[in-house]
Design a protein around this motif. Sequence first.
Motif, short mmCIF file in Angstrom:
data_model
loop_
_atom_site.label_atom_id
_atom_site.label_comp_id
_atom_site.label_asym_id
_atom_site.label_seq_id
_atom_site.Cartn_x
_atom_site.Cartn_y
_atom_site.Cartn_z
N PHE A 252 16.80 0.44 18.24
CA PHE A 252 16.21 1.97 17.71
C PHE A 252 17.22 2.51 16.81
N GLY A 253 18.56 2.09 16.71
CA GLY A 253 19.53 2.91 15.86
C GLY A 253 20.32 3.58 17.22
N ASN A 254 20.26 3.18 18.50
CA ASN A 254 20.91 3.62 19.30
C ASN A 254 22.38 3.58 19.63
N LEU A 255 22.99 2.87 18.62
CA LEU A 255 24.38 2.99 18.44
C LEU A 255 24.94 3.94 17.33
N GLY A 256 24.10 4.63 16.99
CA GLY A 256 24.37 5.70 15.78
C GLY A 256 25.33 4.94 14.77
N ASN A 257 25.01 3.89 14.28
CA ASN A 257 25.94 3.39 13.08
C ASN A 257 25.22 3.30 11.70
N GLY A 258 24.17 4.11 12.01
CA GLY A 258 23.67 3.96 10.58
C GLY A 258 22.38 2.95 10.36
N LYS B 235 32.62 16.70 24.31
CA LYS B 235 32.96 16.89 25.44
C LYS B 235 32.07 16.32 26.54
N GLN B 236 31.04 15.70 26.27
CA GLN B 236 30.17 15.21 27.15
C GLN B 236 29.22 13.95 26.44
N ILE B 237 28.73 12.70 27.03
CA ILE B 237 27.92 12.10 26.22
C ILE B 237 27.11 11.37 27.37
N TYR B 238 25.96 11.08 26.91
CA TYR B 238 24.76 10.45 27.95
C TYR B 238 24.00 9.59 27.27
N ALA B 239 23.60 8.48 27.80
CA ALA B 239 22.99 7.53 27.09
C ALA B 239 21.59 7.38 28.01
N GLY B 240 20.56 7.49 27.23
CA GLY B 240 19.22 7.35 27.99
C GLY B 240 18.65 5.84 27.78
N ASN B 241 17.40 5.64 27.72
CA ASN B 241 17.10 4.43 27.51
C ASN B 241 16.71 4.09 26.05
N ASP B 242 17.85 3.42 25.17
CA ASP B 242 17.57 3.42 23.76
C ASP B 242 17.93 4.64 22.87
N PHE B 243 18.27 5.60 23.56
CA PHE B 243 18.81 6.81 22.91
C PHE B 243 19.98 7.55 23.69
N SER B 244 20.82 8.21 22.53
CA SER B 244 22.06 9.04 23.12
C SER B 244 22.05 10.50 22.88
N LEU B 245 22.82 11.23 23.53
CA LEU B 245 23.00 12.51 23.31
C LEU B 245 24.58 12.67 23.32
N ALA B 246 25.11 13.64 22.64
CA ALA B 246 26.37 14.06 22.62
C ALA B 246 26.52 15.59 22.64
N LEU B 247 27.46 15.89 23.31
CA LEU B 247 27.81 17.64 23.57
C LEU B 247 29.14 17.92 22.93
N LYS B 248 29.04 18.68 21.92
CA LYS B 248 30.39 18.99 21.22
C LYS B 248 31.00 20.15 21.99
N SER B 249 32.40 20.03 21.79
CA SER B 249 33.02 21.25 22.22
C SER B 249 32.41 22.62 22.03
N ASP B 250 31.95 22.54 20.84
CA ASP B 250 31.35 24.17 20.36
C ASP B 250 30.08 24.24 20.97
N GLY B 251 29.40 23.68 21.70
CA GLY B 251 28.18 23.89 22.64
C GLY B 251 27.00 23.16 22.03
N THR B 252 27.26 22.61 20.78
CA THR B 252 26.08 22.11 20.04
C THR B 252 25.80 20.54 20.68
N TYR C 151 23.95 16.80 19.78
CA TYR C 151 23.55 15.88 18.82
C TYR C 151 22.69 14.48 19.61
N SER C 152 21.77 14.10 18.91
CA SER C 152 21.04 12.85 19.36
C SER C 152 20.91 11.80 18.27
N TRP C 153 20.46 10.56 18.87
CA TRP C 153 20.31 9.52 17.96
C TRP C 153 19.49 8.43 18.75
N GLY C 154 18.72 7.42 18.05
CA GLY C 154 18.26 6.25 18.78
C GLY C 154 16.59 6.36 18.96
N ASP C 155 16.04 5.80 19.87
CA ASP C 155 14.80 5.96 19.89
C ASP C 155 14.13 7.29 20.21
#
Length: 105
Positions: A8-14, A34-51, A53-57
């Motif tokens: 599903f693009g869950n590795l974020g490599n395009g 700052k923090q990263i989490y993986a769900g079921n076939d998707f991921s989230l990343a929290l940047k140090s500026d409080g924004t 990002y997501s990718w995957g299913d």
Amino acid sequence: MAWGYNDFGNLGNGSTSDNYITEPTQIKRLVSIKQIYAGNDFSLALKSDGTVYSWGDNTYGQLGIGVEDWNVSTLIKIEGLSDVKAIAAGNAHAMAIKSDGTVRA
């Protein structure tokens, strides 16, 4: 770094190719995390500026990008979500705690 199944693009490599990456690979644009989490076939990343990002299913809209049933193979910023201090991911949902203590789901 990411590795594993990428259907599903869950590795974020395009790519959304149905293949496996067996060695840790750098995810482009994933810096100051700052923090990263993986769900079921998707991921989230929290940047140090409080924004966040997501990718995957995104079958159920779990990427938080305003649409559903659209897979994302590269990082996409979740618009309208800022000043976040923590994130969490479940099977097909995600949550964020803002610095004022309120929760977004």
